[in-house]
Design a protein around this motif. Structure first.
Motif, PDB file in Angstrom:
ATOM      1  N   ALA A  53       0.929  -1.013   0.097  1.00 35.73           N
ATOM      2  CA  ALA A  53      -0.281   0.088  -0.101  1.00 35.73           C
ATOM      3  C   ALA A  53       0.995   0.744  -0.539  1.00 35.73           C
ATOM      4  O   ALA A  53       1.589   1.731   1.043  1.00 35.73           O
ATOM      5  CB  ALA A  53      -0.925  -0.034   0.958  1.00 35.73           C
ATOM      6  N   LEU A  54       0.968   1.983  -1.204  1.00 34.15           N
ATOM      7  CA  LEU A  54       2.096   2.402  -1.865  1.00 34.15           C
ATOM      8  C   LEU A  54       1.228   4.095  -1.487  1.00 34.15           C
ATOM      9  O   LEU A  54       0.803   4.294  -2.745  1.00 34.15           O
ATOM     10  CB  LEU A  54       3.077   2.285  -2.459  1.00 34.15           C
TER      11      LEU A  54
ATOM     12  N   VAL B  22       0.227  -0.692  -4.875  1.00 31.08           N
ATOM     13  CA  VAL B  22      -0.900  -0.439  -5.679  1.00 31.08           C
ATOM     14  C   VAL B  22      -1.527   1.465  -4.378  1.00 31.08           C
ATOM     15  O   VAL B  22      -0.390   1.122  -3.070  1.00 31.08           O
ATOM     16  CB  VAL B  22      -2.309  -0.707  -5.256  1.00 31.08           C
ATOM     17  N   THR B  23      -1.334   2.191  -5.245  1.00 31.36           N
ATOM     18  CA  THR B  23      -1.620   3.306  -4.635  1.00 31.36           C
ATOM     19  C   THR B  23      -3.005   4.291  -4.303  1.00 31.36           C
ATOM     20  O   THR B  23      -3.785   4.271  -5.866  1.00 31.36           O
ATOM     21  CB  THR B  23      -0.664   4.836  -5.428  1.00 31.36           C
ATOM     22  N   ILE B  24      -3.591   4.450  -3.258  1.00 35.96           N
ATOM     23  CA  ILE B  24      -5.461   4.843  -2.940  1.00 35.96           C
ATOM     24  C   ILE B  24      -5.034   6.254  -3.065  1.00 35.96           C
ATOM     25  O   ILE B  24      -4.116   6.913  -2.615  1.00 35.96           O
ATOM     26  CB  ILE B  24      -5.729   4.073  -1.822  1.00 35.96           C
ATOM     27  N   ASP B  25      -5.979   7.096  -4.705  1.00 31.57           N
ATOM     28  CA  ASP B  25      -6.293   8.575  -4.000  1.00 31.57           C
ATOM     29  C   ASP B  25      -6.653   9.025  -3.311  1.00 31.57           C
ATOM     30  O   ASP B  25      -8.580   8.811  -4.149  1.00 31.57           O
ATOM     31  CB  ASP B  25      -6.257   8.751  -5.905  1.00 31.57           C
TER      32      ASP B  25
ATOM     33  N   VAL C 192      -9.947  -3.895  -1.715  1.00 33.61           N
ATOM     34  CA  VAL C 192     -10.624  -3.670  -3.307  1.00 33.61           C
ATOM     35  C   VAL C 192      -9.392  -4.085  -4.933  1.00 33.61           C
ATOM     36  O   VAL C 192      -9.641  -4.842  -5.188  1.00 33.61           O
ATOM     37  CB  VAL C 192     -11.344  -3.023  -3.469  1.00 33.61           C
ATOM     38  N   ALA C 193      -7.744  -2.869  -3.786  1.00 32.46           N
ATOM     39  CA  ALA C 193      -7.513  -3.150  -4.611  1.00 32.46           C
ATOM     40  C   ALA C 193      -6.295  -4.438  -4.603  1.00 32.46           C
ATOM     41  O   ALA C 193      -6.100  -4.989  -5.026  1.00 32.46           O
ATOM     42  CB  ALA C 193      -6.641  -1.928  -4.374  1.00 32.46           C
TER      43      ALA C 193
ATOM     44  N   ALA D  71       0.515  -5.368   2.361  1.00 32.07           N
ATOM     45  CA  ALA D  71       1.653  -4.527   2.983  1.00 32.07           C
ATOM     46  C   ALA D  71       1.449  -3.417   3.626  1.00 32.07           C
ATOM     47  O   ALA D  71       1.205  -2.560   2.793  1.00 32.07           O
ATOM     48  CB  ALA D  71       3.295  -5.166   2.942  1.00 32.07           C
ATOM     49  N   THR D  72       1.997  -2.997   4.793  1.00 33.24           N
ATOM     50  CA  THR D  72       1.296  -1.739   5.081  1.00 33.24           C
ATOM     51  C   THR D  72       2.350  -0.692   6.238  1.00 33.24           C
ATOM     52  O   THR D  72       3.143  -1.702   6.595  1.00 33.24           O
ATOM     53  CB  THR D  72       0.505  -1.583   5.643  1.00 33.24           C
ATOM     54  N   GLY D  73       2.723   0.517   5.933  1.00 39.39           N
ATOM     55  CA  GLY D  73       3.601   1.343   6.319  1.00 39.39           C
ATOM     56  C   GLY D  73       3.671   1.221   7.746  1.00 39.39           C
ATOM     57  O   GLY D  73       4.523   2.377   8.147  1.00 39.39           O
TER      58      GLY D  73
END
Ligand code: SF4
Ligand code: ZN
Length: 311
Positions: free
Chosen positions: A63-64, A92-95, A158-159, A169-171
């Motif tokens: 999750a970038l 994947v980037t969520i805007d 969803v992504a 993976a989250t930061g």
């Protein structure tokens, strides 16, 4: 000799005696550039190994956001990748649609994945929910983070599903995790304290992993600077409304006066988890009557939220 003439002794690395760039107050260790980078990467590898976060055959979607934590996460996982058996990484980037903030981090995310030649998809809130976070928050800015959190959780699920990921993976770093422990204690929310929302043993969502959970915000900043990857990005304009903001500065002060405070909070959580093992009722698996997503009540948080957004 005048005070000004007293030679300042450059701290030396405890591993190789080279010039130190980092002093870890918890362990009183000094580390040079190479040993600092190696220490961070080895600690992340150990977190992954000991908790079986990544196993052979995994497709890990990162999750970038393009912010500091997810940038460091991508860089570290990409460097560790050759040591793993048949593991694939993508991003994947969520805007969310946060004017004056997201544009910069998305630009930074695009540059990063291009540098690593990594598959990358971007999903805007407008595609999934029919509007931007800015639009949804008109007049309810104080609820920003809980609204954003619910929508982003769905967007990431969803992504991950679209990408065919086996892990997301989250930061989240040590500061984030310690803040969450503290906030759950302040709210008296024991179930949430011991149930990690990221892990889902029932296979209802792509399992979330937090490889940076024992790396502090400060260490991440130094890691990025040493790689020349530090970017002075803007803060989310809604961050001021969050309880997390107050907890964050309180914990930062405590950590600086009493090094190790955040790790101790994490240890407390682990001990409470062990004490509670098998004692808390299993959350019943239910499905939202509106959308069918797994949830704990009759209607999921997203469907409940959607009704208020359209009012
Ligand atoms: Fe969303 Fe709150 Fe984070 Fe901003 S600070 S991105 S509103 S969770
Ligand atoms: Zn629902």
């Amino acid at each position: 000799m005048a005070c000004d003439d007293v030679p300042v002794k450059t701290p030396r690395c405890d591993c190789c005696s080279g010039p130190a760039v980092f002093h870890d107050k918890k362990t009183a260790r000094h580390l040079c550039r190479e040993h600092f980078i190696a220490d961070i990467e080895e600690r992340v590898a150990e977190t992954i190994r000991s908790r079986h976060l990544i196993v052979p055959g995994d497709h890990v979607v990162i999750a970038l956001s393009g912010g500091k934590d997810s940038t460091a996460l991508l860089m570290i996982l990409a460097r560790l990748l050759p040591s793993w058996d048949s593991v694939r990484l993508s991003a994947v980037t969520i805007d969310e649609g946060i004017a004056g903030y997201r544009e910069d981090t998305i630009h930074s995310a695009d540059q990063l994945v291009a540098r690593y030649g990594m598959d990358h998809t971007s999903i805007p809130f407008t595609d999934l929910f029919g509007g931007t976070l800015d639009a949804f928050l008109k007049g309810r800015e104080a609820e920003a983070c809980s609204v954003c959190g619910i929508l982003r959780r769905k967007a990431l699920n969803v992504a991950a599903e679209r990408a065919g990921a086996t892990k997301l993976a989250t930061g989240h770093n040590l500061d984030d995790e310690a803040q969450s422990v503290f906030m759950n204690v302040l709210r008296g929310d024991l179930p949430r304290l011991v149930r990690d929302s990221g892990s889902d043993s029932k296979g209802r969502f792509t399992p979330r992993i937090k490889p940076l959970m024992f790396v502090s915000e400060k260490e991440i900043a130094v890691y990025l600077m040493l790689h020349g990857a530090w970017a002075d990005l803007p803060e989310c304009p809604y961050a001021v409304h969050a309880l997390r903001g107050e907890v964050r500065s309180m914990l930062a002060t405590l950590e600086s006066k009493h090094p190790g405070t955040m790790l101790h909070l994490m240890e407390s959580k682990t001990r409470i988890e062990a004490q509670c093992a098998g004692r808390l009722d299993e959350e019943p698996v239910r499905h939202c009557r509106e959308c069918g997503d797994p949830c704990s009540g009759e209607t999921c948080q997203l469907c409940t939220l959607k009704k208020t957004l359209s009012q």
